[in-house]
Design an enzyme around this catalytic site. Structure first.
Site, PDB file in Angstrom:
ATOM      1  N   HIS A 244       0.845  -1.087   0.025  1.00 39.53           N
ATOM      2  CA  HIS A 244       0.012   0.239   0.122  1.00 39.53           C
ATOM      3  C   HIS A 244       0.782   1.155  -0.081  1.00 39.53           C
ATOM      4  CE1 HIS A 244      -3.230   2.454   0.616  1.00 39.53           C
ATOM      5  NE2 HIS A 244      -3.610   2.118   1.850  1.00 39.53           N
TER       6      HIS A 244
ATOM      7  N   ASP B  34       2.748   5.277  -6.979  1.00 40.87           N
ATOM      8  CA  ASP B  34       3.635   5.338  -6.170  1.00 40.87           C
ATOM      9  C   ASP B  34       5.132   5.146  -6.985  1.00 40.87           C
ATOM     10  OD1 ASP B  34       2.041   3.649  -3.930  1.00 40.87           O
ATOM     11  OD2 ASP B  34       2.802   5.304  -3.253  1.00 40.87           O
TER      12      ASP B  34
ATOM     13  N   HIS C  62      -2.724  -2.468  -9.608  1.00 40.44           N
ATOM     14  CA  HIS C  62      -3.301  -1.740  -8.741  1.00 40.44           C
ATOM     15  C   HIS C  62      -4.697  -2.695  -8.814  1.00 40.44           C
ATOM     16  CE1 HIS C  62      -5.794   1.454  -6.869  1.00 40.44           C
ATOM     17  NE2 HIS C  62      -4.689   2.012  -6.537  1.00 40.44           N
TER      18      HIS C  62
END
Ligand code: SDX
Length: 445
Positions: A280, A379, A322
Site C-alpha cells: 500500500h 507510487d 493496482h
C-alpha cells in the site's frame, strides 16, 4: 443482462426498467434483492437480507474484491477508464488549478471553498501550531533508527490525550476546524520525526508560509532557497494527489476502526498503520529502493522483470499494478509530469528517473504486465520527486500519510454522520475441527 461485459452495462434510464432487483437462487429457491445504483451508474446488489431470507447462507469475498463496504459521495474512480474525481472534480484539473488545503476543504465540505472560506481554513491551520510538549518528548524517546511511520502511528493516537473524540462534531464546518488542527499538528510532528532521525533540532512552524512551504521549512530550514516556492508547489501537488482514493486499505481501516466509535485519532492511527505496508503506501519507499538497487547492482531491466514474473520469488515490480486501476493510474501521469518539470526547473539529472522511465517502457512491452493490466501506480514516480526535495526515503510514506489525512478524516466524518452506520463486523465461514472431546494430557501422544 450480462453484467460481466462492462461496456454492455445499460444506461441509467434502462436500468430502472430491467434491473430494480436481482435474483439469487439458493437450494433451488429464488430470493430477490434490491439493486443499488450510484450517480455514475455503478450497480451493487444489496444482500443485507440474504442470511435471513436463505436460512443462514452468506457470501464470502476475501479482500472484498467484489464487495462495496459503503456508499460514499467523496471520491469516484473508474479503474477501467483511469478516471479519478474528488467530489466530481477531475484530479487533473485540481492538480493544475487547485492546492492541497483547498482540496482538503473540498473533500470534507463537498464544494470548493469561497475565498473567505479558504482564508478561514488557512487561518485555522496557521493558528494550530501549538503542540503539547509531551508529543515531542515521545519523538525524542525513540532511537534515531526508528522508522518514521512507527513514531507517527504512536503520535497519531497520542493526539487523543488532549483532544475530544470527534464524535461531538455535528457539521462539516465544525469538523473543518478539527481537520485544520490535525493537519497542522501532524505536519509539525512529521517534520520533527524526520529531524530527530537525522539527529537535528526541531524547527518551528511560521506564520505567512503555506502548508507545504511550512512543512519543507520545518524539514530543512530552507525557506531562503532560490527554488523554495518551486519545491513547495511540487510537494503541495503530491499531497493533493494523495488526498483521497475511496475505500483503499487504509481508508477502510479508518472506517472499520472508527465504526466502534473509538476516538477519531485512534481511527486515524489505524490508517497510518495500514498505509505503512509495502503493498500500500509503503510502496513509494520500496520503489526508490528498487531503482537504487538496479543502479547499484547493474541489473538489466530484463533481469528485474524476470524476478517480478517469477512466482517463486517474492519480489514484485514495486509501483506497478493496482487493485482497481486496470489502466493508467491518472495520478501517476500527473506525478510524472510534475517530476519532469521539477527536475528541469532545479537542473537536477537524477539517474533513477531515467531508470524508472526505461523500466516502465520495458514492462509495458512485456506480455506478463500487459495481459494482467499492470500499469504504473501513484507510487512509481512520486519517490523521485520526494528524493529531489531532499526528503529521506524512510519518510516517503509519512508524506503519503500527510496527503491522505484529509481523505481519511472526510471518510471518517461521512461515516460518523450517517445514521445507518453500525459497528463493522464481517462474518466468516469456519473450516476448522468439528466438535470433539477434551483429552487428558496423560492420554495425549
Ligand atoms: C496504493 O487501493 C488503493 O487505492 C491504493 C492506493 C491509494 O491511493 O490508496 O492507490 C495506493 O497502495 C498503490 C499500490 C502500491 N503498491 C505497489 O506498488 C506494490 C506492488 N503492487 C502489487 O503488490 C499489486 O499490484 C497490488 C497490491 C497493488 C494489487 O494487488 P491485487 O489487486 O491483489 O492483484 P493481484 O496480486 O491479484 O495481481 C494479479 C496478478 C498476479 O499474478 P497471477 O496470479 O495472475 O499470475 O498480477 C500479478 C500478481 O502476481 N501482479 C504483479 C504485480 N502486481 C500484480 N506481479 C509483479 N509485480 C507486481 N507489482
Amino acid at each position: 443482462m450480462n453484467l460481466s461485459e462492462f461496456d454492455s452495462v445499460p444506461l441509467r434510464s434502462e436500468v430502472s426498467d430491467i434491473m430494480d432487483s436481482a435474483e439469487i437462487k439458493v437450494f433451488n429457491k429464488s430470493h430477490s434483492f434490491p439493486v443499488v445504483m450510484g450517480s455514475e451508474e455503478e450497480l451493487a446488489i444489496d444482500i443485507g437480507s440474504l442470511r435471513s431470507q436463505s436460512g443462514g447462507v452468506i457470501t464470502i469475498d476475501p479482500a472484498y474484491v467484489n464487495t462495496a463496504s459503503c456508499q460514499s459521495k467523496i471520491t469516484y474512480l473508474d479503474g477501467e477508464k483511469g478516471i479519478l474525481r474528488y467530489r466530481g472534480y477531475p484530479i487533473e484539473q485540481l492538480a493544475e488549478k487547485s492546492n492541497f488545503l483547498e482540496v482538503s476543504y473540498l473533500l470534507l465540505n463537498e464544494d470548493l471553498p469561497t475565498a473567505s472560506e479558504l482564508e478561514n481554513l488557512v487561518s485555522q491551520v496557521s493558528t494550530s501550531h501549538n503542540l503539547d510538549p509531551f508529543l515531542n518528548n515521545i519523538i525524542k524517546s525513540y532511537p534515531n533508527h526508528a522508522h518514521p511511520m512507527c513514531i507517527l502511528s504512536s503520535l497519531m493516537v497520542s493526539l487523543a490525550v488532549n483532544e475530544t473524540g470527534g464524535h461531538e462534531l455535528q457539521s462539516s464546518k465544525e469538523a473543518s476546524a478539527v481537520l485544520a488542527k490535525v493537519m497542522a499538528q501532524t505536519a509539525i510532528l512529521s517534520a520533527n520525526i524526520s529531524r530527530h532521525g537525522s539527529g537535528l533540532g526541531f524547527i518551528k512552524a511560521e506564520q505567512g508560509l503555506s502548508y507545504s512551504e511550512n512543512f519543507l521549512n520545518m524539514m530543512f530550514d530552507n525557506k531562503g532557497h532560490k527554488n523554495f516556492s518551486t519545491m513547495a508547489s511540487a510537494l503541495d501537488c503530491i499531497f493533493l494527489l494523495h488526498a483521497d482514493h475511496e475505500q483503499n486499505c487504509s481508508t477502510s481501516a479508518v472506517r472499520l476502526v472508527g465504526s466502534s466509535q473509538v476516538s477519531l485519532y485512534a481511527a486515524l492511527a489505524s490508517g497510518v498503520n495500514a498505509l505503512w505496508g509495502p503493498l500500500h503506501g509503503g510502496a513509494n519507499q520500496a520503489v526508490v529502493e528498487m531503482l537504487e538497487s538496479i543502479e547499484r547492482d547493474g541489473l538489466s531491466f530484463e533481469q528485474v522483470l524476470d524476478k517480478a514474473k517469477d512466482k517463486s520469488d517474492p519480489f514484485k515490480l514495486m509501483g506497478f499494478g493496482h487493485r482497481v486501476y486496470k489502466n493508467f493510474d491518472p495520478r501517476s501521469k500527473v506525478i510524472k509530469s510534475v517530476c519532469d518539470r521539477l527536475l528541469g526547473d532545479l537542473g537536477v539529472d537524477d539517474p533513477l528517473l531515467e531508470i524508472a522511465k526505461n523500466l516502465e517502457n520495458a514492462a509495458l512491452e512485456d506480455d506478463y504486465f500487459v495481459s494482467r493490466k499492470l500499469y504504473p501506480n501513484v507510487d512509481f514516480y512520486s519517490g523521485i520527486i520526494l528524493r529531489t526535495l531532499g526528503i529521506p526515503t524512510n519518510m516517503f510514506t509519512v508524506i503519503f500519510a500527510l496527503g491522505r489525512l484529509p481523505g481519511w478524516f472526510s471518510q471518517w466524518f461521512e461515516m460518523h454522520s450517517s445514521p445507518e452506520t453500525k459497528i463493522a463486523r464481517p462474518r466468516q465461514i469456519y473450516n476448522g475441527h468439528t466438535n470433539r472431546q477434551y483429552i487428558d494430557i496423560s492420554q495425549r501422544v
